[in-house]
Scaffold this motif. Structure first.
Motif, PDB file in Angstrom:
ATOM      1  N   VAL A  44      45.115  46.561  44.590  1.00 42.01           N
ATOM      2  CA  VAL A  44      43.880  46.664  43.825  1.00 42.01           C
ATOM      3  C   VAL A  44      42.936  45.651  44.693  1.00 42.01           C
ATOM      4  O   VAL A  44      41.968  45.875  44.817  1.00 42.01           O
ATOM      5  CB  VAL A  44      44.265  45.668  42.607  1.00 42.01           C
ATOM      6  CG1 VAL A  44      43.093  45.222  41.745  1.00 42.01           C
ATOM      7  CG2 VAL A  44      45.072  46.572  41.468  1.00 42.01           C
ATOM      8  N   THR A  45      43.509  44.549  45.290  1.00 45.33           N
ATOM      9  CA  THR A  45      42.740  43.706  46.125  1.00 45.33           C
ATOM     10  C   THR A  45      41.929  44.390  47.118  1.00 45.33           C
ATOM     11  O   THR A  45      40.891  44.382  47.643  1.00 45.33           O
ATOM     12  CB  THR A  45      43.539  42.480  46.813  1.00 45.33           C
ATOM     13  OG1 THR A  45      43.948  41.940  45.737  1.00 45.33           O
ATOM     14  CG2 THR A  45      42.750  41.683  47.710  1.00 45.33           C
ATOM     15  N   VAL A  92      39.172  46.696  45.605  1.00 45.71           N
ATOM     16  CA  VAL A  92      37.833  46.078  45.362  1.00 45.71           C
ATOM     17  C   VAL A  92      37.108  45.068  46.172  1.00 45.71           C
ATOM     18  O   VAL A  92      36.151  44.649  46.207  1.00 45.71           O
ATOM     19  CB  VAL A  92      38.027  45.231  43.902  1.00 45.71           C
ATOM     20  CG1 VAL A  92      38.924  46.068  42.965  1.00 45.71           C
ATOM     21  CG2 VAL A  92      39.288  43.899  44.177  1.00 45.71           C
ATOM     22  N   LEU A 139      30.967  47.642  41.803  1.00 47.72           N
ATOM     23  CA  LEU A 139      31.585  46.984  40.305  1.00 47.72           C
ATOM     24  C   LEU A 139      31.065  47.419  39.232  1.00 47.72           C
ATOM     25  O   LEU A 139      31.831  47.364  38.127  1.00 47.72           O
ATOM     26  CB  LEU A 139      31.435  45.514  40.449  1.00 47.72           C
ATOM     27  CG  LEU A 139      32.250  44.896  41.551  1.00 47.72           C
ATOM     28  CD1 LEU A 139      32.041  43.355  41.803  1.00 47.72           C
ATOM     29  CD2 LEU A 139      33.796  45.076  41.403  1.00 47.72           C
ATOM     30  N   LEU A 144      38.583  45.084  36.295  1.00 47.17           N
ATOM     31  CA  LEU A 144      38.968  43.982  37.276  1.00 47.17           C
ATOM     32  C   LEU A 144      39.162  42.676  36.580  1.00 47.17           C
ATOM     33  O   LEU A 144      40.317  41.968  36.792  1.00 47.17           O
ATOM     34  CB  LEU A 144      38.149  43.764  38.514  1.00 47.17           C
ATOM     35  CG  LEU A 144      38.634  42.810  39.434  1.00 47.17           C
ATOM     36  CD1 LEU A 144      40.079  43.183  40.197  1.00 47.17           C
ATOM     37  CD2 LEU A 144      37.673  42.625  40.583  1.00 47.17           C
ATOM     38  N   TYR A 145      38.344  42.162  35.686  1.00 45.56           N
ATOM     39  CA  TYR A 145      38.382  40.991  34.919  1.00 45.56           C
ATOM     40  C   TYR A 145      39.668  41.042  33.935  1.00 45.56           C
ATOM     41  O   TYR A 145      40.274  39.991  33.738  1.00 45.56           O
ATOM     42  CB  TYR A 145      37.045  40.566  34.252  1.00 45.56           C
ATOM     43  CG  TYR A 145      37.066  39.236  33.520  1.00 45.56           C
ATOM     44  CD1 TYR A 145      37.492  38.017  34.003  1.00 45.56           C
ATOM     45  CD2 TYR A 145      37.315  39.468  32.075  1.00 45.56           C
ATOM     46  CE1 TYR A 145      37.482  36.963  33.313  1.00 45.56           C
ATOM     47  CE2 TYR A 145      37.228  38.284  31.277  1.00 45.56           C
ATOM     48  CZ  TYR A 145      37.561  36.966  32.006  1.00 45.56           C
ATOM     49  OH  TYR A 145      37.778  36.116  30.988  1.00 45.56           O
ATOM     50  N   THR A 167      32.443  39.399  32.481  1.00 45.88           N
ATOM     51  CA  THR A 167      32.256  39.912  33.714  1.00 45.88           C
ATOM     52  C   THR A 167      30.485  39.693  33.985  1.00 45.88           C
ATOM     53  O   THR A 167      30.524  39.275  35.239  1.00 45.88           O
ATOM     54  CB  THR A 167      32.695  41.131  33.498  1.00 45.88           C
ATOM     55  OG1 THR A 167      34.090  41.526  33.037  1.00 45.88           O
ATOM     56  CG2 THR A 167      32.817  42.001  34.829  1.00 45.88           C
ATOM     57  N   GLY A 176      35.561  38.994  42.622  1.00 44.09           N
ATOM     58  CA  GLY A 176      36.476  39.512  43.570  1.00 44.09           C
ATOM     59  C   GLY A 176      37.298  38.332  44.020  1.00 44.09           C
ATOM     60  O   GLY A 176      38.460  38.456  44.462  1.00 44.09           O
ATOM     61  N   TRP A 202      39.847  36.949  41.571  1.00 43.12           N
ATOM     62  CA  TRP A 202      40.925  38.103  41.410  1.00 43.12           C
ATOM     63  C   TRP A 202      41.782  37.871  42.558  1.00 43.12           C
ATOM     64  O   TRP A 202      43.410  37.596  42.569  1.00 43.12           O
ATOM     65  CB  TRP A 202      40.412  39.475  41.479  1.00 43.12           C
ATOM     66  CG  TRP A 202      41.523  40.376  41.579  1.00 43.12           C
ATOM     67  CD1 TRP A 202      41.733  40.953  43.055  1.00 43.12           C
ATOM     68  CD2 TRP A 202      42.791  40.754  41.031  1.00 43.12           C
ATOM     69  NE1 TRP A 202      43.018  41.845  42.973  1.00 43.12           N
ATOM     70  CE2 TRP A 202      43.504  41.513  41.843  1.00 43.12           C
ATOM     71  CE3 TRP A 202      43.308  40.428  39.654  1.00 43.12           C
ATOM     72  CZ2 TRP A 202      44.786  41.821  41.154  1.00 43.12           C
ATOM     73  CZ3 TRP A 202      44.328  40.796  39.161  1.00 43.12           C
ATOM     74  CH2 TRP A 202      45.268  41.462  39.698  1.00 43.12           C
ATOM     75  N   TYR A 255      44.698  50.470  37.632  1.00 47.53           N
ATOM     76  CA  TYR A 255      44.111  50.798  39.079  1.00 47.53           C
ATOM     77  C   TYR A 255      43.584  52.129  38.915  1.00 47.53           C
ATOM     78  O   TYR A 255      42.646  52.554  39.338  1.00 47.53           O
ATOM     79  CB  TYR A 255      45.426  50.742  39.805  1.00 47.53           C
ATOM     80  CG  TYR A 255      44.797  51.097  41.441  1.00 47.53           C
ATOM     81  CD1 TYR A 255      44.604  50.311  42.563  1.00 47.53           C
ATOM     82  CD2 TYR A 255      44.937  52.606  41.923  1.00 47.53           C
ATOM     83  CE1 TYR A 255      44.011  50.890  43.719  1.00 47.53           C
ATOM     84  CE2 TYR A 255      44.610  53.015  43.189  1.00 47.53           C
ATOM     85  CZ  TYR A 255      44.337  52.066  44.022  1.00 47.53           C
ATOM     86  OH  TYR A 255      43.993  52.501  45.215  1.00 47.53           O
ATOM     87  N   MET A 313      40.355  52.033  37.320  1.00 47.87           N
ATOM     88  CA  MET A 313      39.084  51.483  38.170  1.00 47.87           C
ATOM     89  C   MET A 313      38.669  52.621  39.168  1.00 47.87           C
ATOM     90  O   MET A 313      37.377  52.655  39.624  1.00 47.87           O
ATOM     91  CB  MET A 313      39.579  50.172  38.701  1.00 47.87           C
ATOM     92  CG  MET A 313      39.812  49.194  38.067  1.00 47.87           C
ATOM     93  SD  MET A 313      40.058  47.528  39.021  1.00 47.87           S
ATOM     94  CE  MET A 313      41.471  47.804  39.809  1.00 47.87           C
TER      95      MET A 313
END
Length: 209
Positions: free
Chosen positions: A10-11, A14, A22, A37-38, A88, A97, A100, A143, A146
């Motif tokens: 995920v990191t 994003v 986003l 993501l939030y 968000t 980001g 997260w 994931y 997103m």
């Protein structure tokens, strides 16, 4: 560790995204990539609390049965969806980001270091390994949410997701992992051919939301 793998994925996806990316749509109705993501960030925050909340009680759910109470559009869904959108939108550029990345890494370290056999969260008691499994399941599904409009994002490892869905269904299906994940969680509807193939089992879909 599977939690480290999916949170890192995920990191990685994003981190290079700008605000316009986003703002791309996700598979979650009304939510952008940033909104999802939030929502995942809330899960990572909860992990930090849960992994420091041991329990002496007997587990009442496991990595599979934990998901049985989650249904699409369930109680509180609309309020949570609106909360996520509002919060968000309040983040300054780049801040979501960064938070997260830091929180996800901390949650992974906490999971690796946790010495408690059982933990408590959301009114349930789980074995710690089962709780971590729920984080992996949720992160893998989100994931997919997103990255629906992010071409080139590598697929996640959905092996653990399939195992949970099989447990909820009480059977196995021959779909590929991504199709199973999306249909099992109501992201995609069952086709008439699916219903014919599944028979009575089709009434159990979606297996969770």
């Amino acid at each position: 560790m599977r939690l480290a793998a999916i949170y890192t994925q995920v990191t990685d996806v994003v981190s290079p995204l700008g605000e316009s990316d986003l703002g791309r749509p996700s598979r979650c109705a009304g939510w952008t990539v940033g909104d999802v993501l939030y929502h995942l960030l809330l899960d990572a925050r909860r992990a930090l609390v849960t992994l420091a909340s041991p329990s002496d009680g007997d587990p009442d759910v496991d990595e599979v049965t934990y998901w049985r109470s989650f249904r699409p559009g369930g109680e509180g869904y609309d309020n949570h969806a609106e909360h996520v959108r509002q919060v968000t939108a309040a983040y300054p550029p780049g801040a979501l980001g960064r938070e997260w990345r830091d929180t996800a890494a901390a949650a992974v370290r906490a999971a690796q270091a946790c010495l408690y056999e059982k933990v408590t969260t959301q009114g349930h008691v789980l074995r710690t390994e089962d709780f971590v499994s729920t984080l992996v399941f949720e992160a893998a599904i989100h994931y997919l949410d997103m990255t629906v409009d992010l071409p080139g994002a590598p697929p996640p490892d959905l092996t653990p997701t399939r195992a949970v869905l099989d447990g909820l269904l009480g059977a196995t299906v021959g779909w590929d992992d991504e199709t199973y994940a999306l249909k099992g969680t109501g992201r995609l509807p069952l086709s008439p051919a699916d219903e014919a193939e599944l028979g009575e089992l089709s009434t159990r879909f979606p297996l969770t939301g």
